[in-house]
Design an enzyme around this catalytic site. Structure first.
Site, short mmCIF file in Angstrom:
data_model
loop_
_atom_site.label_atom_id
_atom_site.label_comp_id
_atom_site.label_asym_id
_atom_site.label_seq_id
_atom_site.Cartn_x
_atom_site.Cartn_y
_atom_site.Cartn_z
N ALA A 1 -1.49 -7.06 0.65
CA ALA A 1 -1.96 -8.26 0.94
C ALA A 1 -1.85 -8.66 2.43
CB ALA A 1 -1.11 -9.33 0.15
N HIS A 2 -0.74 -8.21 3.06
CA HIS A 2 -0.41 -8.52 4.40
C HIS A 2 -1.45 -8.16 5.35
CE1 HIS A 2 1.57 -4.94 6.58
NE2 HIS A 2 1.73 -4.71 5.28
N THR B 1 10.22 -7.25 -12.89
CA THR B 1 9.49 -8.61 -12.77
C THR B 1 8.66 -8.94 -11.86
OG1 THR B 1 11.75 -8.96 -14.17
CG2 THR B 1 10.13 -10.90 -12.73
N CYS C 1 4.03 1.86 12.08
CA CYS C 1 4.95 2.60 11.12
C CYS C 1 5.56 3.46 11.94
CB CYS C 1 4.36 2.69 9.92
SG CYS C 1 3.00 1.98 9.59
N GLN D 1 -6.71 -1.08 5.09
CA GLN D 1 -7.60 -1.56 6.37
C GLN D 1 -8.76 -2.14 6.04
OE1 GLN D 1 -5.98 -2.28 9.19
NE2 GLN D 1 -4.17 -1.10 9.26
N ALA E 1 0.82 -1.10 0.00
CA ALA E 1 -0.04 -0.15 -0.06
C ALA E 1 0.95 1.26 -0.18
CB ALA E 1 -0.89 0.14 1.28
C1 LIG Z 1 -0.40 -0.72 6.49
C2 LIG Z 1 -0.76 0.19 5.73
C3 LIG Z 1 -0.34 0.82 4.68
C4 LIG Z 1 1.14 0.34 4.25
O1 LIG Z 1 1.08 -0.76 3.77
P1 LIG Z 1 2.29 -1.42 3.07
O2 LIG Z 1 1.65 -2.61 2.19
O3 LIG Z 1 2.88 -2.12 4.69
O4 LIG Z 1 3.15 -0.71 2.69
C5 LIG Z 1 -0.77 1.85 4.36
N1 LIG Z 1 -1.91 2.71 4.68
C6 LIG Z 1 -2.72 2.12 5.49
C7 LIG Z 1 -3.94 2.73 5.89
C8 LIG Z 1 -2.39 0.91 6.29
O5 LIG Z 1 -2.93 0.32 7.15
#
Ligand SMILES: *Cc1c(COP(=O)(O)O)cnc(C)c1O
Length: 406
Positions: free
Chosen positions: A202-203, A239, A325, A181, A73
């Site tokens: 994805a995570h 890639t 973060c 989210q 994201a």
């Molecule tokens: C976790 C998160 C991100 C960052 O996503 P990544 O895939 O870890 O870069 C960005 N925006 C929101 C709202 C998030 O919760």
């Protein structure tokens, strides 16, 4: 029940075992490059990526050709914001966002400001929601993008995204939303909601880390951040990470299929957690609107405590006081501050992110553990100083009745 218990589902989620199974062949015998056109290895990879793209598109009501795979994201947000700003340079230089956005939106905005863009950071109401009238008032003829998240990563509140998108569109401005989210947890339909660009990862939905996507509505101009082999319709060269993309697709398909049942189960757990804490403790307040809110989010403030104190006492429950973060900085949450909480209240708040693998027994354990910890932290520590008259001590240190030992 196994310890430690994980309740930090807004930071990341455990990869579903079904996702792991789907990915495994692509770490093994299926190692082709999805861009190789001349042999079976390439075709297998290409087909697997196509299936994953369709699954991700279906989760958000998009068509497969509107989905660009990225590393997550953060990259999707950067591509959306910087890419639209660059592509629209001749038309305007203004972006509208909100104070409660994730750093992955706020920091690209700050970068764009350094490069001459104007950015309006909308204040939010006390419940965390953006006032549509404030958006309407903020847009100018120079506005080239509105970016407002679907669901907040700390307090879980859901913005009225369809209404905000309609307002932006009525002024000819595309709307981007960070749905990291919300995707997979609550229904999202880019068509019905009128969303033009959408970031997901994805995570946060039981898939692997390091893969995400940006939905780009057909006709919306975006300049790429990376130049190279021209993958992803030229929007994201490099890639493709085939195993991760396959996992993302499987994770998205599982979410789409199980969402109604899962959301109902998890929101019951969340309510049980909230009610349990409020029953056994006084002074527990929910931060942000209770509805509309992500089914798995709870963010509460505990009167009379410091948040860090609380988290260090909780050794077998994984929780956080805010965004992963930014938690290294230990600054009070900018989201809670934007709701009007002072520093102390913001620090004495905890975010719970329940998920697919949490159970009722875990929730009950957390209620009990947290209640006794808070009670203990709230009661003043008894101080016994030999030979000192109690009345010389500050009032909060005085030990009431038993101090007069005859
Ligand atoms: C976790 C998160 C991100 C960052 O996503 P990544 O895939 O870890 O870069 C960005 N925006 C929101 C709202 C998030 O919760």
């Amino acid at each position: 029940m196994e310890l430690p218990i994980y309740m930090d589902g807004h930071a990341t989620t455990r990869v579903d075992q079904r996702v792991v199974e789907a990915m495994l062949p692509f770490f093994g015998e299926q190692y082709g490059n999805a861009a190789s056109r001349d042999h079976r290895f390439g075709w297998t990879a290409r087909d697997a990526v196509a299936d994953a793209r369709a699954a991700v598109a279906a989760l958000i009501g998009a068509t497969a050709r509107e989905v660009v795979f990225t590393s997550g994201a953060t990259e999707s947000n950067n591509l959306a914001l910087k890419g639209v700003a660059e592509a629209a340079r001749d038309r305007g230089n203004h972006i509208v966002t909100a104070q409660t956005e994730h750093r992955a939106v706020l920091d690209p905005c700050a970068r764009l400001e350094q490069q001459g863009m104007q950015v309006t950071y909308l204040a939010v109401r006390g419940d965390g929601l953006v006032d549509p009238e404030a958006l309407e008032a903020a847009m100018t003829p120079a506005t080239v993008l509105v970016t407002l998240m679907v669901a907040n990563n700390e307090i879980g509140v859901l913005q009225p995204i369809a209404e905000l998108a309609r307002l932006a569109r009525s002024r000819g401005v595309p709307l981007h939303t960070d749905a990291a989210q919300a995707a997979g947890k609550v229904p999202i339909d880019v068509e019905a909601d009128g969303i033009d660009l959408l970031s997901l990862t994805a995570h946060k939905l039981y898939g692997p880390k390091g893969v995400g996507a940006l939905f780009v509505r057909r006709g919306v101009a975006v300049a790429p951040l990376l130049d190279g082999g021209g993958q992803e319709a030229g929007l994201r060269s490099g890639t493709l990470n085939v195993p991760a993309i396959v996992g993302f697709g499987r994770a998205a398909a599982i979410c789409a299929e199980e969402m109604p049942r899962e959301a109902a189960r998890i929101s019951r757990l969340r309510d049980r957690l909230r009610d349990g804490l409020q029953r056994s403790l006084a002074g527990v307040t929910v931060n942000g609107a209770t509805t509309p809110r992500l089914p798995h989010n709870l963010n509460v403030h505990f009167d009379g405590l410091a948040g860090e104190q609380l988290l260090t006492g909780l050794d077998d429950v994984a929780l956080s006081s805010g965004a992963a973060c930014t938690s290294s900085s230990r600054e009070p949450s900018h989201v809670l501050r934007a709701l009007g909480l002072d520093d102390a209240r913001a620090r004495a708040s905890i975010r719970f992110g329940l998920g697919r693998f949490n159970t009722e027994a875990e929730v009950d354990y957390v209620i009990e553990k947290l209640s006794s910890l808070v009670t203990q932290l709230r009661s003043p520590a008894p101080v016994f100083v030999l030979g000192t008259d109690d009345r010389d001590l500050p009032p909060e240190w005085r030990v009431e009745s038993d101090s007069e030992v005859d």
